[in-house]
Write a protein that holds these residues in place. Structure first.
Motif, PDB file in Angstrom:
ATOM      1  N   SER A 190       0.832  -1.204   0.000  1.00 48.37           N
ATOM      2  CA  SER A 190       0.000   0.000   0.000  1.00 48.37           C
ATOM      3  C   SER A 190       0.869   1.257   0.000  1.00 48.37           C
ATOM      4  O   SER A 190       0.602   2.206  -0.739  1.00 48.37           O
ATOM      5  N   ASP A 191       1.918   1.260   0.826  1.00 47.86           N
ATOM      6  CA  ASP A 191       2.826   2.407   0.873  1.00 47.86           C
ATOM      7  C   ASP A 191       3.507   2.620  -0.471  1.00 47.86           C
ATOM      8  O   ASP A 191       3.683   3.755  -0.932  1.00 47.86           O
ATOM      9  N   SER A 192       3.894   1.519  -1.117  1.00 47.43           N
ATOM     10  CA  SER A 192       4.560   1.616  -2.414  1.00 47.43           C
ATOM     11  C   SER A 192       3.627   2.180  -3.475  1.00 47.43           C
ATOM     12  O   SER A 192       4.018   3.055  -4.264  1.00 47.43           O
ATOM     13  N   ASP A 193       2.375   1.708  -3.494  1.00 50.61           N
ATOM     14  CA  ASP A 193       1.390   2.234  -4.451  1.00 50.61           C
ATOM     15  C   ASP A 193       1.140   3.718  -4.210  1.00 50.61           C
ATOM     16  O   ASP A 193       1.033   4.506  -5.155  1.00 50.61           O
ATOM     17  N   ARG A 194       1.031   4.071  -2.956  1.00 50.40           N
ATOM     18  CA  ARG A 194       0.773   5.471  -2.600  1.00 50.40           C
ATOM     19  C   ARG A 194       1.939   6.355  -3.036  1.00 50.40           C
ATOM     20  O   ARG A 194       1.741   7.438  -3.598  1.00 50.40           O
ATOM     21  N   THR A 195       3.162   5.899  -2.779  1.00 47.71           N
ATOM     22  CA  THR A 195       4.350   6.661  -3.169  1.00 47.71           C
ATOM     23  C   THR A 195       4.410   6.826  -4.684  1.00 47.71           C
ATOM     24  O   THR A 195       4.669   7.928  -5.198  1.00 47.71           O
ATOM     25  N   THR A 196       4.156   5.765  -5.402  1.00 54.67           N
ATOM     26  CA  THR A 196       4.171   5.827  -6.866  1.00 54.67           C
ATOM     27  C   THR A 196       3.119   6.803  -7.384  1.00 54.67           C
ATOM     28  O   THR A 196       3.376   7.581  -8.316  1.00 54.67           O
ATOM     29  N   ALA A 197       1.920   6.777  -6.784  1.00 57.14           N
ATOM     30  CA  ALA A 197       0.848   7.678  -7.213  1.00 57.14           C
ATOM     31  C   ALA A 197       1.246   9.134  -6.997  1.00 57.14           C
ATOM     32  O   ALA A 197       1.018   9.989  -7.866  1.00 57.14           O
ATOM     33  N   LEU A 198       1.843   9.428  -5.862  1.00 56.25           N
ATOM     34  CA  LEU A 198       2.253  10.809  -5.573  1.00 56.25           C
ATOM     35  C   LEU A 198       3.406  11.238  -6.473  1.00 56.25           C
ATOM     36  O   LEU A 198       3.450  12.386  -6.946  1.00 56.25           O
ATOM     37  N   GLN A 199       4.334  10.341  -6.722  1.00 50.72           N
ATOM     38  CA  GLN A 199       5.433  10.670  -7.624  1.00 50.72           C
ATOM     39  C   GLN A 199       4.924  10.915  -9.038  1.00 50.72           C
ATOM     40  O   GLN A 199       5.443  11.779  -9.750  1.00 50.72           O
ATOM     41  N   GLN A 200       3.903  10.173  -9.441  1.00 43.98           N
ATOM     42  CA  GLN A 200       3.312  10.384 -10.761  1.00 43.98           C
ATOM     43  C   GLN A 200       2.741  11.788 -10.882  1.00 43.98           C
ATOM     44  O   GLN A 200       2.695  12.359 -11.972  1.00 43.98           O
ATOM     45  N   MET A 201       2.311  12.368  -9.732  1.00 45.57           N
ATOM     46  CA  MET A 201       1.759  13.721  -9.728  1.00 45.57           C
ATOM     47  C   MET A 201       2.826  14.798  -9.549  1.00 45.57           C
ATOM     48  O   MET A 201       2.510  15.983  -9.477  1.00 45.57           O
ATOM     49  N   GLY A 202       4.089  14.393  -9.452  1.00 42.12           N
ATOM     50  CA  GLY A 202       5.166  15.370  -9.383  1.00 42.12           C
ATOM     51  C   GLY A 202       5.702  15.641  -7.995  1.00 42.12           C
ATOM     52  O   GLY A 202       6.526  16.559  -7.821  1.00 42.12           O
TER      53      GLY A 202
END
Length: 353
Positions: free
Chosen positions: A282-294
């Motif tokens: 879950s933490d990894s998915d969340r981090t990836t999602a935020l990184q995708q947003m810059g």
């Protein structure tokens, strides 16, 4: 007239989950409680507040200083709302006024930590063996189906912790207004200084400790990093939603980075809720999602801030990310940092003593 809890006793009362208070019978009437034996043996006194109990006295004749009680005399008119009634046959200082009571005698860092807790979405309450047994019996019998807005956090292995989730007891705006109103009272200046150090709404002691290390002035042992907010709500983009599976998330510490660089999110990954395989995904998915947003996301563990050597690497990384040229601390600043760390890395259940 009912007794009025104040100071550390009122502070402990407000840290106690309502479902625990519901287990307590009303206090015996003072007129029929010979030698206050019933008061001393009451479960709230004996198992939660502790002896001596601190009571507010507005009349010199009603002061009670003995083995079981300590009176705090107040002769000035109290601000509206400072005293709250309970269902237990006893009144209490409000959360704001109980914090103000502490201001005259506790360490300023501990006062800041107490403010963070009451303005945050958590409380630390460690049930005594007697109270724990009562909670277990209630849970098994389902006699109290409601949580009263408080939820005990369990570790990923199912172990009960001392961390409880709830809505804030005090709004940040109320804290500042009360500080302004009480400036001229004893302890008012310290209360006002402490209130200004609260950077936002936090969800755990870990987030408080990280916030204090980053935001406290260097001359007082911190890093002096300004410009971050706590638990900032971030609406996710359509693509980020697909990755994380949720529409929004909250940044533990969000730094506003100048010159159009990527905003920095520092995520406090406490062991209680981040130590299993499911949480890691879950933490990894969340981090990836935020990184995708810059966003730039920096995971932070308790070991990285509690160990001074590890934290030296962390603070230099944060400084670099937010565009600050880090300057090594001199001997005086190092002594202040050691003192700050000694004050904030404590057993949180002892806060206010």
């Amino acid at each position: 007239m009912e007794d009025i809890l104040c100071d550390i006793s009122a502070f402990r009362f407000h840290r106690t989950p309502p479902q625990v208070l519901m287990l307590c019978p009303p206090y015996p009437d003072r007129a029929t409680d010979n030698n206050r034996a019933g008061f001393r043996s009451h479960i709230l006194t004996h198992e939660i507040l502790g002896i001596p109990v601190h009571l507010l006295a507005t009349d010199r004749k009603r002061r009670l200083n003995n083995v079981s009680t300590v009176s705090h005399l107040v002769t000035n008119e109290l601000p509206f709302g400072c005293i709250q009634q309970t269902d237990l046959g006893i009144s209490t200082a409000s959360p704001l006024y109980s914090l103000f009571n502490l201001a005259s005698h506790v360490d300023e860092n501990h006062l800041v930590m107490a403010m963070y807790e009451f303005c945050g979405t958590f409380s630390i309450f460690r049930p005594s063996p007697v109270v724990e047994a009562l909670l277990d019996s209630i849970d098994s019998s389902e006699l109290l189906p409601r949580s009263f807005g408080w939820r005990r956090v369990k570790s990923s292995s199912g172990r009960k912790t001392d961390l409880w989730r709830r809505e804030p007891l005090i709004e940040l705006g109320e804290l500042g207004q009360f500080a302004d109103a009480m400036k001229s009272e004893r302890g008012g200046r310290r209360f006002a200084r402490a209130a200004k150090r609260v950077t936002g709404v936090t969800a755990s002691p870990f987030e408080v400790q990280a916030s204090m290390l980053f935001s406290t002035q260097r001359c007082k042992g911190g890093e002096g990093f300004s410009g971050f907010v706590n638990n900032e709500r971030i609406p996710l983009s359509t693509s980020a939603r697909r990755i994380y599976g949720k529409s929004t998330c909250y940044a533990d510490l969000l730094f506003d980075v100048p010159n159009g660089a990527s905003p920095l999110i520092v995520e406090c990954q406490g062991k209680v809720v981040h130590d299993d395989y499911g949480s890691a995904i879950s933490d990894s998915d969340r981090t990836t999602a935020l990184q995708q947003m810059g966003f730039t996301v920096m995971p932070l563990t308790y070991r990285q801030i509690s160990d001074r050597g590890n934290f030296d690497t962390v603070r230099r990384m944060v400084a670099r990310q937010i565009g600050v040229a880090y300057r090594s601390k001199n001997s005086k600043e190092i002594r202040c940092e050691i003192d700050l760390r000694r004050n904030i890395f404590i057993d949180w259940t002892t806060l206010g003593r």
